[in-house]
Design a protein around this motif. Structure first.
Motif: not given
Length: 92
Positions: A28-42, A56-64
Protein backbone atom coordinates in the motif's frame (compact mmCIF):
# COMPACT_ATOMS: atom_id res chain seq x y z
CA UNK A 1 -24.19 -11.42 12.05
CA UNK A 2 -24.91 -7.89 10.80
CA UNK A 3 -23.62 -6.79 7.37
CA UNK A 4 -21.22 -4.33 9.03
CA UNK A 5 -19.73 -6.99 11.29
CA UNK A 6 -19.45 -9.37 8.34
CA UNK A 7 -17.50 -6.83 6.25
CA UNK A 8 -15.26 -5.97 9.21
CA UNK A 9 -14.61 -9.69 9.74
CA UNK A 10 -13.65 -10.11 6.07
CA UNK A 11 -11.26 -7.14 6.26
CA UNK A 12 -9.74 -8.64 9.42
CA UNK A 13 -9.24 -12.01 7.69
CA UNK A 14 -7.64 -10.28 4.67
CA UNK A 15 -5.19 -8.45 6.95
CA UNK A 16 -4.50 -11.54 9.09
CA UNK A 17 -3.60 -13.63 6.04
CA UNK A 18 -1.03 -11.22 4.66
CA UNK A 19 -3.04 -8.49 2.95
CA UNK A 20 -2.04 -7.01 -0.39
CA UNK A 21 1.54 -8.20 -0.29
CA UNK A 22 0.56 -11.86 -0.08
CA UNK A 23 -2.56 -11.81 -2.25
CA UNK A 24 -1.56 -9.33 -4.96
CA UNK A 25 2.20 -8.87 -4.57
CA UNK A 26 1.85 -5.14 -3.83
CA UNK A 27 2.39 -2.79 -0.92
CA UNK A 28 0.00 0.00 0.00
CA UNK A 29 1.21 3.53 -0.79
CA UNK A 30 -0.64 4.99 2.18
CA UNK A 31 -0.32 4.97 5.93
CA UNK A 32 -2.47 3.54 7.49
CA UNK A 33 -2.90 0.75 4.93
CA UNK A 34 -6.01 0.78 2.74
CA UNK A 35 -7.55 -2.11 4.67
CA UNK A 36 -6.94 -0.40 8.03
CA UNK A 37 -8.30 2.87 6.60
CA UNK A 38 -11.45 1.14 5.33
CA UNK A 39 -11.98 -0.65 8.63
CA UNK A 40 -11.69 2.60 10.59
CA UNK A 41 -13.91 4.46 8.10
CA UNK A 42 -16.65 1.82 8.47
CA UNK A 43 -16.41 1.98 12.26
CA UNK A 44 -16.61 5.80 12.26
CA UNK A 45 -19.09 6.51 9.48
CA UNK A 46 -21.10 3.32 9.00
CA UNK A 47 -21.03 0.63 6.33
CA UNK A 48 -21.97 2.48 3.13
CA UNK A 49 -20.10 5.78 3.71
CA UNK A 50 -17.10 3.87 5.08
CA UNK A 51 -17.01 1.54 2.07
CA UNK A 52 -17.19 4.57 -0.27
CA UNK A 53 -14.23 6.20 1.46
CA UNK A 54 -12.34 2.90 1.39
CA UNK A 55 -13.09 2.26 -2.28
CA UNK A 56 -11.93 5.78 -3.21
CA UNK A 57 -8.71 5.20 -1.28
CA UNK A 58 -8.06 1.78 -2.86
CA UNK A 59 -8.52 3.22 -6.36
CA UNK A 60 -5.80 5.80 -5.65
CA UNK A 61 -3.40 3.28 -4.14
CA UNK A 62 -0.50 1.59 -5.94
CA UNK A 63 -0.18 4.03 -8.77
CA UNK A 64 3.15 3.73 -10.50
CA UNK A 65 3.93 7.43 -9.97
CA UNK A 66 3.84 7.17 -6.14
CA UNK A 67 7.31 7.32 -4.61
CA UNK A 68 6.64 7.10 -0.88
CA UNK A 69 4.02 6.28 1.70
CA UNK A 70 1.59 9.14 2.19
CA UNK A 71 -0.07 9.70 5.56
CA UNK A 72 -3.83 10.01 5.03
CA UNK A 73 -6.04 9.44 8.08
CA UNK A 74 -9.79 8.83 7.93
CA UNK A 75 -11.62 12.17 7.72
CA UNK A 76 -13.74 13.23 10.69
CA UNK A 77 -16.83 13.50 8.50
CA UNK A 78 -17.76 11.99 5.15
CA UNK A 79 -18.74 15.33 3.59
CA UNK A 80 -19.38 16.43 0.00
CA UNK A 81 -15.85 17.84 -0.05
CA UNK A 82 -14.34 14.37 -0.45
CA UNK A 83 -13.03 13.37 -3.85
CA UNK A 84 -15.42 10.45 -4.46
CA UNK A 85 -18.40 12.78 -4.13
CA UNK A 86 -16.82 15.53 -6.26
CA UNK A 87 -16.34 13.09 -9.15
CA UNK A 88 -19.97 11.98 -8.88
CA UNK A 89 -21.18 15.61 -9.01
CA UNK A 90 -19.04 16.37 -12.07
CA UNK A 91 -20.44 13.37 -13.92
CA UNK A 92 -24.03 14.73 -13.68
Amino acid sequence: MSPTRCVLWMIGRYRATGGGRRWFGIDCNFEPSCSAFTEEAIRRHGLVPGMRLGWDRIRRCNRHDAVCKCHEPVPDRATPGHSHLKRRERAR
